[in-house]
Write a protein that holds these residues in place. Sequence first.
Motif, short mmCIF file in Angstrom:
data_model
loop_
_atom_site.label_atom_id
_atom_site.label_comp_id
_atom_site.label_asym_id
_atom_site.label_seq_id
_atom_site.Cartn_x
_atom_site.Cartn_y
_atom_site.Cartn_z
N LYS A 1 -7.47 -3.79 -3.51
CA LYS A 1 -6.92 -4.25 -4.65
C LYS A 1 -5.37 -4.85 -4.23
O LYS A 1 -4.77 -5.54 -4.90
CB LYS A 1 -6.68 -2.97 -5.52
CG LYS A 1 -7.97 -2.50 -6.24
CD LYS A 1 -7.93 -1.31 -7.11
CE LYS A 1 -9.10 -1.09 -7.94
NZ LYS A 1 -9.14 -0.17 -8.96
N GLY B 1 2.10 2.94 -3.48
CA GLY B 1 1.29 4.01 -4.33
C GLY B 1 0.89 3.21 -5.59
O GLY B 1 0.23 4.10 -6.28
N PHE B 2 1.04 1.83 -5.69
CA PHE B 2 0.76 1.56 -7.00
C PHE B 2 -0.82 1.17 -6.97
O PHE B 2 -1.26 0.78 -7.86
CB PHE B 2 1.69 0.08 -7.56
CG PHE B 2 3.11 0.26 -7.86
CD1 PHE B 2 3.15 0.99 -8.83
CD2 PHE B 2 3.82 -0.20 -7.13
CE1 PHE B 2 4.76 1.50 -9.29
CE2 PHE B 2 5.34 -0.04 -7.46
CZ PHE B 2 5.55 0.86 -8.51
N PHE B 3 -1.19 0.88 -5.80
CA PHE B 3 -2.56 0.36 -5.57
C PHE B 3 -3.33 1.51 -5.14
O PHE B 3 -3.23 2.28 -4.07
CB PHE B 3 -2.70 -0.71 -4.74
CG PHE B 3 -1.99 -1.94 -5.28
CD1 PHE B 3 -2.34 -2.78 -6.30
CD2 PHE B 3 -0.57 -2.17 -4.69
CE1 PHE B 3 -1.48 -3.72 -6.60
CE2 PHE B 3 0.28 -2.98 -5.01
CZ PHE B 3 -0.39 -4.10 -6.14
N THR B 4 -4.80 1.75 -5.57
CA THR B 4 -5.46 2.74 -5.17
C THR B 4 -6.31 2.42 -3.77
O THR B 4 -6.54 3.42 -3.17
CB THR B 4 -6.85 3.02 -6.15
OG1 THR B 4 -7.52 1.81 -6.37
CG2 THR B 4 -6.01 3.57 -7.31
N ASN B 5 -6.44 1.17 -3.24
CA ASN B 5 -7.09 0.95 -1.99
C ASN B 5 -6.75 -0.17 -1.58
O ASN B 5 -5.98 -1.14 -2.14
CB ASN B 5 -8.54 0.91 -2.19
CG ASN B 5 -9.23 0.14 -3.27
OD1 ASN B 5 -8.64 -1.12 -3.74
ND2 ASN B 5 -10.26 0.38 -3.56
N TYR B 6 -6.96 -0.75 -0.31
CA TYR B 6 -6.68 -1.79 0.39
C TYR B 6 -6.94 -3.05 -0.57
O TYR B 6 -6.29 -4.17 -0.37
CB TYR B 6 -7.26 -1.76 1.68
CG TYR B 6 -6.94 -3.01 2.67
CD1 TYR B 6 -5.83 -3.03 3.28
CD2 TYR B 6 -7.96 -3.91 2.77
CE1 TYR B 6 -5.42 -4.18 4.12
CE2 TYR B 6 -7.70 -5.22 3.53
CZ TYR B 6 -6.39 -5.22 4.34
OH TYR B 6 -6.46 -6.41 4.93
N LEU C 1 0.74 -1.27 -0.02
CA LEU C 1 -0.08 0.16 -0.01
C LEU C 1 0.93 1.28 -0.06
O LEU C 1 0.40 2.28 -0.64
CB LEU C 1 -0.92 0.13 1.16
CG LEU C 1 -2.24 -0.88 1.16
CD1 LEU C 1 -2.87 -0.81 2.41
CD2 LEU C 1 -3.01 -0.47 -0.11
#
Length: 71
Positions: free
Chosen positions: A42, A35-40, A32
């Motif tokens: 994903k 910054g590659f993922f928008t939310n928990y 997390l």
Amino acid sequence: MLQFIELIIAFSIIILVVPQTPTENIVLRKLLETGFFTNYVKAKDFLNKTTWFLIFLFLVLLIALNSKVFF
């Protein structure tokens, strides 16, 4: 060469699975923070799929390397 790849996959599985506990998941928290993922959700889905893929790949290589049919 395949045995070296199998060894790398085994260590990757250990690194991914060991820190994952029901209350604290260090690997997920680090994913997390990238910054590659928008939310928990994903990030957790990616981690879950990656872990199972590596386990499956490890088992396939283990069977292939210990079978006389392939080599």
